[in-house]
Scaffold this motif. Sequence first.
Motif, PDB file in Angstrom:
ATOM      1  N   TYR A 138       0.835  -1.205   0.000  1.00 17.16           N
ATOM      2  CA  TYR A 138       0.000   0.000   0.000  1.00 17.16           C
ATOM      3  C   TYR A 138       0.875   1.262   0.000  1.00 17.16           C
ATOM      4  O   TYR A 138       0.578   2.226  -0.707  1.00 17.16           O
ATOM      5  CB  TYR A 138      -0.914   0.027   1.225  1.00 17.16           C
ATOM      6  CG  TYR A 138      -1.940  -1.081   1.253  1.00 17.16           C
ATOM      7  CD1 TYR A 138      -3.023  -1.069   0.380  1.00 17.16           C
ATOM      8  CD2 TYR A 138      -1.834  -2.126   2.158  1.00 17.16           C
ATOM      9  CE1 TYR A 138      -3.978  -2.067   0.412  1.00 17.16           C
ATOM     10  CE2 TYR A 138      -2.787  -3.130   2.200  1.00 17.16           C
ATOM     11  CZ  TYR A 138      -3.858  -3.104   1.323  1.00 17.16           C
ATOM     12  OH  TYR A 138      -4.787  -4.094   1.350  1.00 17.16           O
ATOM     13  N   ILE A 139       1.935   1.238   0.793  1.00 12.77           N
ATOM     14  CA  ILE A 139       2.854   2.384   0.857  1.00 12.77           C
ATOM     15  C   ILE A 139       3.509   2.605  -0.508  1.00 12.77           C
ATOM     16  O   ILE A 139       3.573   3.728  -1.012  1.00 12.77           O
ATOM     17  CB  ILE A 139       3.917   2.172   1.958  1.00 12.77           C
ATOM     18  CG1 ILE A 139       3.243   2.140   3.327  1.00 12.77           C
ATOM     19  CG2 ILE A 139       4.998   3.244   1.888  1.00 12.77           C
ATOM     20  CD1 ILE A 139       4.138   1.663   4.453  1.00 12.77           C
ATOM     21  N   PHE A 140       3.980   1.521  -1.118  1.00 15.22           N
ATOM     22  CA  PHE A 140       4.605   1.619  -2.433  1.00 15.22           C
ATOM     23  C   PHE A 140       3.623   2.182  -3.467  1.00 15.22           C
ATOM     24  O   PHE A 140       3.971   3.076  -4.238  1.00 15.22           O
ATOM     25  CB  PHE A 140       5.121   0.246  -2.888  1.00 15.22           C
ATOM     26  CG  PHE A 140       5.627   0.254  -4.297  1.00 15.22           C
ATOM     27  CD1 PHE A 140       6.898   0.713  -4.578  1.00 15.22           C
ATOM     28  CD2 PHE A 140       4.821  -0.161  -5.344  1.00 15.22           C
ATOM     29  CE1 PHE A 140       7.370   0.753  -5.888  1.00 15.22           C
ATOM     30  CE2 PHE A 140       5.271  -0.123  -6.651  1.00 15.22           C
ATOM     31  CZ  PHE A 140       6.550   0.330  -6.923  1.00 15.22           C
ATOM     32  N   LEU A 156       1.783   6.101  -7.279  1.00 12.37           N
ATOM     33  CA  LEU A 156       0.640   6.784  -7.882  1.00 12.37           C
ATOM     34  C   LEU A 156       0.515   8.234  -7.436  1.00 12.37           C
ATOM     35  O   LEU A 156      -0.342   8.962  -7.915  1.00 12.37           O
ATOM     36  CB  LEU A 156      -0.654   6.028  -7.553  1.00 12.37           C
ATOM     37  CG  LEU A 156      -0.707   4.594  -8.058  1.00 12.37           C
ATOM     38  CD1 LEU A 156      -1.916   3.881  -7.491  1.00 12.37           C
ATOM     39  CD2 LEU A 156      -0.695   4.552  -9.579  1.00 12.37           C
ATOM     40  N   ASN A 157       1.346   8.612  -6.470  1.00 10.62           N
ATOM     41  CA  ASN A 157       1.351   9.975  -5.943  1.00 10.62           C
ATOM     42  C   ASN A 157      -0.024  10.361  -5.376  1.00 10.62           C
ATOM     43  O   ASN A 157      -0.559  11.430  -5.675  1.00 10.62           O
ATOM     44  CB  ASN A 157       1.809  10.973  -7.008  1.00 10.62           C
ATOM     45  CG  ASN A 157       2.264  12.273  -6.392  1.00 10.62           C
ATOM     46  OD1 ASN A 157       2.719  12.308  -5.256  1.00 10.62           O
ATOM     47  ND2 ASN A 157       2.133  13.353  -7.143  1.00 10.62           N
ATOM     48  N   ILE A 158      -0.584   9.440  -4.592  1.00 12.40           N
ATOM     49  CA  ILE A 158      -1.849   9.691  -3.896  1.00 12.40           C
ATOM     50  C   ILE A 158      -1.665   9.300  -2.438  1.00 12.40           C
ATOM     51  O   ILE A 158      -0.709   8.611  -2.088  1.00 12.40           O
ATOM     52  CB  ILE A 158      -3.035   8.918  -4.520  1.00 12.40           C
ATOM     53  CG1 ILE A 158      -2.803   7.414  -4.481  1.00 12.40           C
ATOM     54  CG2 ILE A 158      -3.314   9.403  -5.930  1.00 12.40           C
ATOM     55  CD1 ILE A 158      -3.990   6.601  -4.970  1.00 12.40           C
ATOM     56  N   GLY A 159      -2.571   9.729  -1.602  1.00 11.63           N
ATOM     57  CA  GLY A 159      -2.476   9.447  -0.175  1.00 11.63           C
ATOM     58  C   GLY A 159      -2.618   7.973   0.143  1.00 11.63           C
ATOM     59  O   GLY A 159      -3.341   7.242  -0.540  1.00 11.63           O
ATOM     60  N   LEU A 160      -1.938   7.560   1.194  1.00 15.32           N
ATOM     61  CA  LEU A 160      -1.999   6.170   1.627  1.00 15.32           C
ATOM     62  C   LEU A 160      -3.428   5.763   1.956  1.00 15.32           C
ATOM     63  O   LEU A 160      -3.873   4.674   1.597  1.00 15.32           O
ATOM     64  CB  LEU A 160      -1.087   5.973   2.848  1.00 15.32           C
ATOM     65  CG  LEU A 160      -1.017   4.587   3.454  1.00 15.32           C
ATOM     66  CD1 LEU A 160      -0.550   3.560   2.427  1.00 15.32           C
ATOM     67  CD2 LEU A 160      -0.098   4.584   4.658  1.00 15.32           C
TER      68      LEU A 160
END
Length: 96
Positions: A60-62, A67-71
Amino acid sequence: MLKTKNKTKGIRHIIDDNGLKMTHLQKLLTENNIPGRWDSHKNVTNLINGYVKPVDPYVYIFLSEYLNIGLEEVIHYYSEVEQEYKKIELNEKDLF
């Protein structure tokens, strides 16, 4: 990866909207030793389409960074919650 009871939204819409390539994601998952079996095209496709959920939280972190979106947004896309994602604003008094 965990097979989902109901198909989750996944991240296909983000991949497609940004013109990203699944093969590029697969290469990055493998090269960066992200936990999972990313040598299989099918595993990456199932992840993107939301048919499976990552077991390891680092996936999820990767994806959040890639994707340059929030976790929290990435996690939402793999949740079986039906509602649209919207960030919840909590006041300090809500936390205690």
